[in-house]
Every structure is written in C-alpha cells, then in structure tokens.
Design an enzyme around this catalytic site. Structure first.
Site, PDB file in Angstrom:
ATOM      1  N   ARG A 165      -7.388   7.310  -0.777  1.00 57.82           N
ATOM      2  CA  ARG A 165      -6.079   7.867  -0.455  1.00 57.82           C
ATOM      3  C   ARG A 165      -6.110   9.373  -0.634  1.00 57.82           C
ATOM      4  O   ARG A 165      -6.949   9.916  -1.334  1.00 57.82           O
ATOM      5  CB  ARG A 165      -4.966   7.213  -1.263  1.00 57.82           C
ATOM      6  CG  ARG A 165      -5.055   7.344  -2.758  1.00 57.82           C
ATOM      7  CD  ARG A 165      -4.051   6.444  -3.467  1.00 57.82           C
ATOM      8  NE  ARG A 165      -2.694   6.682  -3.057  1.00 57.82           N
ATOM      9  CZ  ARG A 165      -1.872   5.737  -2.594  1.00 57.82           C
ATOM     10  NH1 ARG A 165      -2.281   4.509  -2.466  1.00 57.82           N
ATOM     11  NH2 ARG A 165      -0.635   6.019  -2.265  1.00 57.82           N
ATOM     12  N   LYS A 186       6.202   7.264  -2.633  1.00 61.06           N
ATOM     13  CA  LYS A 186       7.582   7.196  -2.186  1.00 61.06           C
ATOM     14  C   LYS A 186       8.531   6.995  -3.361  1.00 61.06           C
ATOM     15  O   LYS A 186       9.634   7.543  -3.377  1.00 61.06           O
ATOM     16  CB  LYS A 186       7.740   6.051  -1.187  1.00 61.06           C
ATOM     17  CG  LYS A 186       7.291   6.425   0.212  1.00 61.06           C
ATOM     18  CD  LYS A 186       7.488   5.262   1.176  1.00 61.06           C
ATOM     19  CE  LYS A 186       6.276   4.380   1.170  1.00 61.06           C
ATOM     20  NZ  LYS A 186       6.401   3.161   1.942  1.00 61.06           N
ATOM     21  N   GLU A 227       5.857   0.275   4.475  1.00 61.49           N
ATOM     22  CA  GLU A 227       7.023  -0.444   3.982  1.00 61.49           C
ATOM     23  C   GLU A 227       8.209   0.506   4.157  1.00 61.49           C
ATOM     24  O   GLU A 227       8.144   1.646   3.697  1.00 61.49           O
ATOM     25  CB  GLU A 227       6.821  -0.776   2.497  1.00 61.49           C
ATOM     26  CG  GLU A 227       7.852  -1.740   2.001  1.00 61.49           C
ATOM     27  CD  GLU A 227       7.731  -2.054   0.512  1.00 61.49           C
ATOM     28  OE1 GLU A 227       6.714  -1.689  -0.109  1.00 61.49           O
ATOM     29  OE2 GLU A 227       8.685  -2.641  -0.001  1.00 61.49           O
TER      30      GLU A 227
HETATM   31  P1  ATP Z   1       3.701   4.786  -1.664  1.00 58.04           P
HETATM   32  O1  ATP Z   1       3.159   4.376  -2.988  1.00 58.04           O
HETATM   33  O2  ATP Z   1       3.792   6.250  -1.483  1.00 58.04           O
HETATM   34  O3  ATP Z   1       4.961   4.080  -1.305  1.00 58.04           O
HETATM   35  P2  ATP Z   1       2.320   2.889  -0.187  1.00 58.04           P
HETATM   36  O4  ATP Z   1       0.858   2.732  -0.019  1.00 58.04           O
HETATM   37  O5  ATP Z   1       3.017   1.897  -1.011  1.00 58.04           O
HETATM   38  O6  ATP Z   1       2.590   4.345  -0.643  1.00 58.04           O
HETATM   39  P3  ATP Z   1       3.041   1.943   2.373  1.00 58.04           P
HETATM   40  O7  ATP Z   1       4.306   2.134   3.091  1.00 58.04           O
HETATM   41  O8  ATP Z   1       2.728   0.595   1.889  1.00 58.04           O
HETATM   42  O9  ATP Z   1       3.061   2.960   1.174  1.00 58.04           O
HETATM   43  O10 ATP Z   1       1.813   2.564   3.169  1.00 58.04           O
HETATM   44  C1  ATP Z   1       1.570   2.463   4.542  1.00 58.04           C
HETATM   45  C2  ATP Z   1       0.128   2.842   4.786  1.00 58.04           C
HETATM   46  O11 ATP Z   1      -0.116   4.186   4.369  1.00 58.04           O
HETATM   47  C3  ATP Z   1      -0.820   1.954   4.005  1.00 58.04           C
HETATM   48  O12 ATP Z   1      -1.848   1.529   4.878  1.00 58.04           O
HETATM   49  C4  ATP Z   1      -1.329   2.854   2.915  1.00 58.04           C
HETATM   50  O13 ATP Z   1      -2.622   2.499   2.554  1.00 58.04           O
HETATM   51  C5  ATP Z   1      -1.263   4.242   3.541  1.00 58.04           C
HETATM   52  N1  ATP Z   1      -1.116   5.280   2.533  1.00 58.04           N
HETATM   53  C6  ATP Z   1      -0.137   5.393   1.618  1.00 58.04           C
HETATM   54  N2  ATP Z   1      -0.336   6.458   0.811  1.00 58.04           N
HETATM   55  C7  ATP Z   1      -1.481   7.046   1.226  1.00 58.04           C
HETATM   56  C8  ATP Z   1      -2.242   8.198   0.804  1.00 58.04           C
HETATM   57  N3  ATP Z   1      -1.851   8.950  -0.224  1.00 58.04           N
HETATM   58  N4  ATP Z   1      -3.370   8.492   1.483  1.00 58.04           N
HETATM   59  C9  ATP Z   1      -3.753   7.744   2.516  1.00 58.04           C
HETATM   60  N5  ATP Z   1      -3.111   6.661   2.970  1.00 58.04           N
HETATM   61  C10 ATP Z   1      -1.981   6.302   2.339  1.00 58.04           C
HETATM   62 MG    MG Z   2       4.242   0.451  -1.268  1.00 52.59          MG
END
Ligand code: ATP
Ligand code: MG
Length: 552
Positions: free
Chosen positions: A259, A269, A34
């Site tokens: 994760r 983020k 995102e």
């Molecule tokens: P955040 O909470 O940091 O914003 P998110 O999962 O909401 O993380 P996205 O932009 O939706 O962020 O994530 C893009 C991809 O990265 C998704 O497939 C997510 O599963 C993966 N991802 C995010 N954080 C991690 C992590 N700590 N370890 C492994 N994969 C991750």
């Molecule tokens: Mg997210």
C-alpha cells in the site's frame, strides 16, 4: 506532453506468465472501494494500477462498490467515488454493487452448509477470538461445530428471517482449528446486523464478511486478477478455499502489492473521517487532505497523480514515500502549462515620485518564458505600485539584494527603481516607500548601462485586483507512528495561513480550478468553493523550490 513511462511491475510479469502458461487468456481487474468515505491518494494508486494493467492487456476493469457493511455506507460516498475515478481519467467497463449479490452469496452459503463446510455458531465475538488460539497454539473447536446439516440449514434460515438479535449467532466455515494459518480456523462468514442498507434497505439482517464476500464478488464478475494490499496475503488460502468450496465457475486469483504511505499523511478513511467530523479540516475536500477531492481542490492534476503512481511503481514491501515526490510531479506537470503572472501576497505601497501622476503605460510580459507558445500579455504600470513587504528591509542583512534605502532593484518586466524615502505610521510601521524610476532601464529595450542584483515582482496599484491567498503546510507533523500516540496529537496548528494581497488585472477573469505560477511564490489554483468574480481565492499548490530529486 509525454506522460511518464511505466515502471516495470511484478503484476505485469505475472499476467504475462499466466498467458504463456495458458492459465489466462484475458484480463479483468476491479477497483472495489467500500463506500464509507472519500477516496485518498492510496486508492488512486490502486485505481491507476487496476485500470492500466487491464488496459495494457486489452482487458476490462470493473468499478465495484464493496457495500457489505450496512452501518458505515452512504450514497454520498458512492457519488464522490465515481467522480474521483473519472476525474483521474478512467472509465469503468462495468459498474457493480456487491449488495446486488446478496441472494447469490446466501445460496452459496447454503451450499457450504449442505456440504458440511459451514455451521451456525452461538459463541460471542469475544469467545470466538479467545478460542482462536495463537501462532504457537491451535484453536479450540466451537461446541457448535458438530451441528447437523439440517439444524444448520434451519438456524441459518432463521438468522435470515430475523429471529435472532445482533451478535447472537454467526455462520462459520468449517475448515481447520489447528491450521498454522489463523485465517483458516473456522472464520466467520456471516453476521447478524439489524441495520438499513443504502442499497437493499431492510431486506437483509445478515451480512457476509469481507473474506467470504470478496472472492465470491470477484468470481461472479469473472475477475481474473484480483489485486489487493499486502495485509491480505495471509487471507489468500481462505480466498481460494471459498472460491473452490462454493464451486464458482470462474476462478479468480488474488495478488498483493504494497500500500502507499506518504510522509506526514494519514491514509485511512477512518482517520480522515475523524478529521472531518471533529472539524479539524473543513470537509473531505479540504485542500490539506490527502483525498483525491482535496488534492483536486488544492490544484493537483490527474496527469501529476498518474505520473507519480507510475514512478513509485508496484512493490512487494511496504514503505513510506516522501510527499516531496508527489509535489515534484505537480511542478513538472504545470511547469509548461501554467501561465506565469505576478501576485503580491503581503503588499507594501511604493510611490514612484518621478513618474507623472496622470500617466500610465502598458508593458509587455511573457506568459511563460519556458514556453514561448503561451505568448505575451500587457500589464499596466503607473505611479503607484505594490511590492511584497518581504522585498523591503529597513535594516538589510548581509547579501540582501532587494529594496532598502538607497538601493536600486529591477521591477520584473518594468524598470529599475531606487528607494529614497521610508514613510511610517505613528507606531513606527513602514507603510509606504518613495522611489524614483529610471526610464532608460525599461525591460526589453536592451539597457546595459548598469546592473542591479535583485529583481522583485509588483502589481500596479490602480489596476490591482484584490485576492486571498491560502498557504498550506502539512496537516500532520509526524509520520504515522506505532508509539501509541494518536495522529490527533500531531496536528499542525499552522497548516493554513491566509494572506490578503493583489493580483494583476488580467487575473480578474480567472475561473474555478485555473492554475498559475505566481512569480517567486509557487503554483496556485483558483479555489472552486470560495473563489468568485468579486473575491478571488487562490490555493497554493506547492512552492517553487524543492530539495527533492528523482533517484537516477
Ligand atoms: P481505508 O483503510 O483507507 O478505508 P481500505 O483498504 O479499507 O482503505 P477500500 O475501500 O476497502 O479501503 O479500498 C479499495 C481498494 O483500494 C482496495 O483494493 C485497497 O487495497 C486499495 N487501497 C486502499 N488503501 C490503499 C493504499 N494506501 N495504497 C494502495 N491501495 C490502497
Ligand atoms: Mg476498508
């Protein structure tokens, strides 16, 4: 240099079985961020996993911006994400924006309504939460659950036209309010948000929810293996329901992996954005941030990050990885690549009283004793040099082998010197040492006359180049806890220390992102923002020593 070998991973086995069972004959994965912030090292793990799995099976990987939430997204983030993925060493086969599918998603929602599988609901978000039930209690059906197909079609169209305010109505799937899986209790598919979108502008005022949008995005793009993190495991039945009931031609499957969490690191983020907005760090790319751009500026290399990701592998259970392991991989990567030079971070002047004032000489020094291919350089030596303040002690503790009054040490790549006199200012601070050198002891001449226990580094004062050194400690003092305290209460007030010292004259021409090992101090990177030809700035990537060892 050989990259670290891939560790085995259960996702690879799943793909192999899918091939064997005839369930799949090709692989398409996607990385779906995102665009609401900069990527962090957790995302790097996901990027590496998706691209490498596809690569291994000669498949494809899409970069897809999951931009279905208008209020938090920005093109600045889109650009930074592209840069980070490429810097890690990957090139997407296709680039997509989920927002380009809004029309198709809308049509699939209409299909659900026509099939009696979705309805417009007037409950507020709060009421929906309250009537959802619990793990032990079924949910209560919404009073709007039995609206006719005609009424639902009409209301949904009005939602799209902008006839209602934010929160007044939602579209919900009609599944099962008594399902043991709460995600199947009539989840919300669309909400109203009168907000401009970075890609579609004001065209839409209804936006699809993640659980509805994501399976459709995967299916539209022909993704075969949709890999996400463990918290979505319980959403998988809903994912499959959406693909099936929306009658998607391609049928993607979702798989979950753990994760990445790191010690002393926040990995979200939202929280990283808070650090930026509250000016606790000086931007998303502050070298203390676990963002890809921060790690790059600190001096991490894509190779180190890929080898780290491969080593931790893909697990089915969440855990916290020691940050020391990440540091291990940057040391490994730079060990043979980075030139080794001398830098004095906190200088103390030494006058070599028996060295003629008008004399200077060039001494030979190896660029990397562990990698002879890197050759040698010449470094100047003359009557005045700088050494490290810490390499002199007025009152030496037991076993101190560096410089003190009457003691002799080796200057790296040069001569033995002996300290004869200490010069102090009025306040009693040591400002200069007077030493003598022994011309017989020149490095490389095979002198064996006597031994000294300490070797210290130095730079020639007349030719030294001033430099700023930025030394880092963890930004967060605790691991992420559930004790109710905010990570903001655990900020390390000493996460950045700035030292002003000197480097060898050969460093004068070093460029942004050049990496060095400074003798005894560790690995350093030329800061891409603050460093210039007139004012060199080095970020310490890691110190030299670590107690960490890879498990055998
Ligand atoms: P955040 O909470 O940091 O914003 P998110 O999962 O909401 O993380 P996205 O932009 O939706 O962020 O994530 C893009 C991809 O990265 C998704 O497939 C997510 O599963 C993966 N991802 C995010 N954080 C991690 C992590 N700590 N370890 C492994 N994969 C991750
Ligand atoms: Mg997210």
């Amino acid at each position: 240099m050989m990259e670290h070998k891939s560790s085995s991973n259960f996702l690879r086995n799943i793909i192999l079985e899918d091939f064997k069972a005839g369930k799949a004959d090709h692989v398409v994965t996607r990385f779906p961020p995102e665009p609401n912030g900069y990527l962090h090292i957790g995302h790097a793990k996901s990027i590496i996993l998706n691209f490498e799995l596809a690569d291994e099976f000669k498949g494809k990987t899409h970069l897809r911006f999951d931009d279905t939430n208008p209020t938090k997204e920005d093109t600045e983030y889109v650009e930074s994400i592209k840069e980070d993925v490429q810097w890690l060493g990957y090139q997407w086969d296709e680039l997509f924006f989920a927002s380009n599918y809004f029309e198709e998603m809308y049509n699939r929602a209409i299909l659900l309504i026509k099939k009696g599988k979705a309805y417009v609901c007037d409950l507020t978000a709060e009421e929906i939460r309250k009537t959802r039930g619990s793990l032990t209690e079924p949910g209560q059906p919404s009073p709007w659950r039995e609206r006719s197909v005609e009424e639902n079609l009409e209301l949904f169209e009005e939602m799209r036209r902008g006839a209602f305010k934010d929160g007044e109505k939602v579209l919900r799937a009609k599944i099962d309010m008594a399902s043991p899986n709460i995600n199947l209790r009539d989840p919300v598919l669309y909400r109203i948000a009168h907000a401009s979108h970075h890609n579609t502008g004001d065209k839409w005022c209804i936006y699809p929810m993640y659980d509805f949008a994501h399976p459709l995005e995967d299916a539209i793009e022909g993704v075969t293996h949709s890999i996400c993190t463990l918290e979505f495991e319980d959403h998988r039945p809903l994912y499959d329901w959406i693909v099936r009931e929306c009658e998607m031609e391609n049928v993607p499957h979702q798989y979950e992996f753990a994760r990445l969490n790191l010690t002393n690191t926040v990995m979200s983020k939202r929280k990283l954005k808070q650090l930026v907005e509250e000016k606790i760090v000086d931007g998303w790319n502050d070298p203390r941030m676990p963002t890809i751009s921060g790690l790059r500026r600190r001096g991490y290399t894509p190779e180190a990050m890929r080898n780290f990701a491969r080593e931790i592998g893909v697990a089915k259970a969440d855990s916290v990885v020691d940050t020391k392991m990440l540091e291990h991989f940057i040391r490994e990567d730079l060990k043979l690549k980075a030139p080794r030079t001398m830098a004095v971070l906190k200088p103390l002047k030494v006058v070599i009283t028996n060295y003629p004032e008008d004399q200077a000489e060039m001494l030979e020094a190896e660029n990397n004793p562990e990698n002879p291919e890197m050759g040698v350089r010449m470094i100047p030596f003359s009557r005045e040099i700088y050494i490290e303040q810490d390499d002199f002690a007025e009152n030496p503790p037991p076993k101190y082998h560096r410089l003190y009054l009457g003691n002799e040490v080796r200057l790296k790549n040069a001569y033995f010197i002996k300290c004869n006199e200490i010069v102090k200012d009025e306040s009693g601070r040591v400002i200069e040492l007077h030493c003598t050198y022994d011309p017989e002891t020149k490095s490389g001449t095979g002198f064996t006359g006597r031994k000294v226990k300490g070797t210290i580094h130095w730079v020639d004062a007349r030719h030294a180049v001033p430099a700023e050194f930025r030394l880092y400690e963890p930004l967060i003092l605790e691991n992420e806890t559930d004790d109710g305290t905010s990570f903001l209460e655990h900020i390390n007030p000493h996460s950045l220390e700035i030292a002003d010292g000197f480097v060898e004259p050969t460093m004068k021409t070093s460029k942004s992102q050049d990496k060095f090992q400074f003798f005894r101090h560790g690995y350093f990177n030329v800061d891409p923002l603050y460093s210039s030809a007139d004012h060199l700035v080095f970020n310490r990537i890691v110190s030299l020593k670590s107690s960490f060892e890879l498990p055998k």
